[in-house]
Design an enzyme around this catalytic site. Structure first.
Site, short mmCIF file in Angstrom:
data_model
loop_
_atom_site.label_atom_id
_atom_site.label_comp_id
_atom_site.label_asym_id
_atom_site.label_seq_id
_atom_site.Cartn_x
_atom_site.Cartn_y
_atom_site.Cartn_z
N GLY A 235 0.93 -1.10 0.52
CA GLY A 235 0.18 0.04 0.02
C GLY A 235 1.12 1.42 0.22
CB THR A 247 -4.94 -0.78 5.20
OG1 THR A 247 -3.64 -0.28 5.19
CG2 THR A 247 -5.44 0.29 5.95
CG ASN A 249 -3.35 -1.88 0.70
OD1 ASN A 249 -4.18 -0.73 0.39
ND2 ASN A 249 -2.62 -1.50 1.51
CD GLU A 308 -6.33 2.34 0.95
OE1 GLU A 308 -5.67 2.61 0.93
OE2 GLU A 308 -7.68 3.08 1.80
CB ILE A 311 -7.94 -7.46 10.00
CG1 ILE A 311 -7.81 -7.60 8.40
CG2 ILE A 311 -7.94 -9.16 10.80
CD1 ILE A 311 -6.58 -8.89 7.62
CG HIS A 313 -6.32 -10.28 14.59
ND1 HIS A 313 -6.80 -11.42 16.38
CD2 HIS A 313 -4.77 -10.95 14.45
CE1 HIS A 313 -5.64 -11.84 16.22
NE2 HIS A 313 -4.56 -11.69 15.55
NE ARG A 334 -16.54 7.67 6.19
CZ ARG A 334 -15.99 7.70 5.21
NH1 ARG A 334 -15.93 8.60 3.95
NH2 ARG A 334 -14.54 7.24 5.62
CG PHE A 339 -12.71 14.41 5.29
CD1 PHE A 339 -13.72 14.09 5.91
CD2 PHE A 339 -12.75 12.73 5.07
CE1 PHE A 339 -14.90 12.99 6.50
CE2 PHE A 339 -13.89 11.46 5.12
CZ PHE A 339 -14.79 12.44 6.16
#
Length: 377
Positions: A235, A247, A249, A308, A311, A313, A334, A339
């Site tokens: 990523g 993340t 990817n 993306e 998880i 954990h 959403r 932003f």
């Protein structure tokens, strides 16, 4: 879209013009309502099921508060009246009193501004009403999006006009600065909600009444789960370094057919990493996840499609590259949102993760943890 959902010009100018128009018209809206209008307003409020003393309402374009008596007839005590006109809201406060700004006490609170400016601390709401105002907002899609983010799962939005669509269109033609946008028909509503966490539940287009009932799906549940799997690729490093959100990817190329037509946005569900038999058993289990499918509009180089997956954990290692990842998306929160500030993006991501974690404890989502995708052989 088959029609423009946004008024001409810029938002600030539009909002100031609306505030000026209705500040001047305040006295017009203090006249007693005809009985037939009262009956239609009661019907509009009654469109939302199960309203009662524990319900929290956001009344967008509340004006002098014509819906408030009908909320109270249903036992509703907690009401946020939102309007661009400070004069209108002052009249509402004179008629119905006001409670604390923070909402610690049930009662009528007021917020001068549009629905997009309502802060998260005022939420969550069980229902949001746009009565005789949806043609006046600056951006109809954005208004619905922001309202939906302030609702509980299963919450409702009502778009209505007690004089009907024909009257509205005639007034719009005569006064386009006051009413720049139409009331959406069925096809328009479906277009508006296409990538929003909303479903159209009812549409009434009678001669003297327009009313659309929309709902955030209970538990944000998708009508059908999304199943994806693929190789984890490198990523951009922002998940762990800038956002504190590591993340994985998934390579998007092989998923092109499955991603085509899929609304871009934030999903949640379950994930399983094929980390190899040498990894701890706990790391090989099925875990909660939140997933963004889209183009990262708040990031400068956000042009290419990405999948993306975060998880929920704590793994022994965050080096997922080259491993195989299976996911089932069961809920949709959403669409992608641009932003203006990076801090706002971080705050929203944290909210999305919190929503995902909580909703995945619901029975509607838990059952997918045992899906055969995760238990091959």
């Amino acid at each position: 879209m088959t029609y423009s959902t946004q008024a001409p010009g810029d938002k600030q100018t539009h909002n100031q013009r609306q505030a000026d128009i209705f500040n001047r018209k305040t006295e017009v809206f203090t006249a007693p309502l005809p009985e037939e209008i009262k009956q239609r307003l009661a019907r509009i409020v009654d469109a939302v099921p199960d309203l009662g003393p524990d319900s929290r309402i956001m009344d967008v374009g509340s004006g002098t508060g014509c819906l408030i008596p009908f909320f109270r007839d249903r036992g509703v005590q907690d009401i946020l009246a939102v309007d661009l006109s400070a004069n209108m809201l002052a009249k509402a406060e004179e008629s119905y009193g006001s409670s604390s700004t923070t909402g610690n006490e049930p009662g009528v609170r007021t917020w001068v501004g549009d629905v997009e400016s309502v802060p998260a601390f005022q939420a969550p709401f069980d229902a949001a009403f746009f009565n005789a105002v949806f043609g006046n907002v600056f951006d109809q899609r954005e208004a619905l999006l922001r309202a939906s983010l302030l609702l509980i799962p299963g919450g409702h939005i009502v778009i209505s006009h007690p004089l009907g669509k024909t009257w509205h269109e005639q007034f719009k033609a005569a006064s386009p600065e006051e009413i720049p946008l139409p009331l959406p028909d069925g096809a328009m509503l479906q277009d508006l909600c296409r990538d929003l966490p909303l479903r159209v539940r009812q549409l009434v287009e009678e001669q003297d009444l327009y009313m659309a009932l929309l709902q955030v799906p209970p538990a944000y549940l998708l009508s059908a789960p999304i199943m994806l799997e693929g190789r984890v690729v490198e990523g951009f490093g922002r998940g762990s370094t800038q956002m504190g959100v590591p993340t994985a990817n998934i390579e998007p190329g092989p998923l092109k057919d499955k991603l085509e037509g899929l609304p871009l946005g934030v999903y949640f569900g379950w994930a399983q990493l094929d980390a190899g038999q040498d990894e701890p058993e706990q790391d090989l289990q099925v875990h909660k996840m939140a997933m963004n499918v889209g183009r990262r509009p708040s990031i400068e180089d956000g042009t290419d499609m990405t999948v993306e997956v975060h998880i929920l954990h704590t793994f022994q290692t965050f080096n997922f590259r080259g491993k195989h990842l299976r996911v089932i998306g069961t809920g949709y929160i959403r669409p992608e949102v641009r932003f203006c500030r990076f801090q706002e993006l971080i705050a929203r991501i944290k909210t999305d993760l919190g929503v995902s974690k909580a909703q995945l404890d619901m029975p509607e989502h838990i059952r997918f943890k045992e899906h055969r995708l995760f238990h091959r052989g």
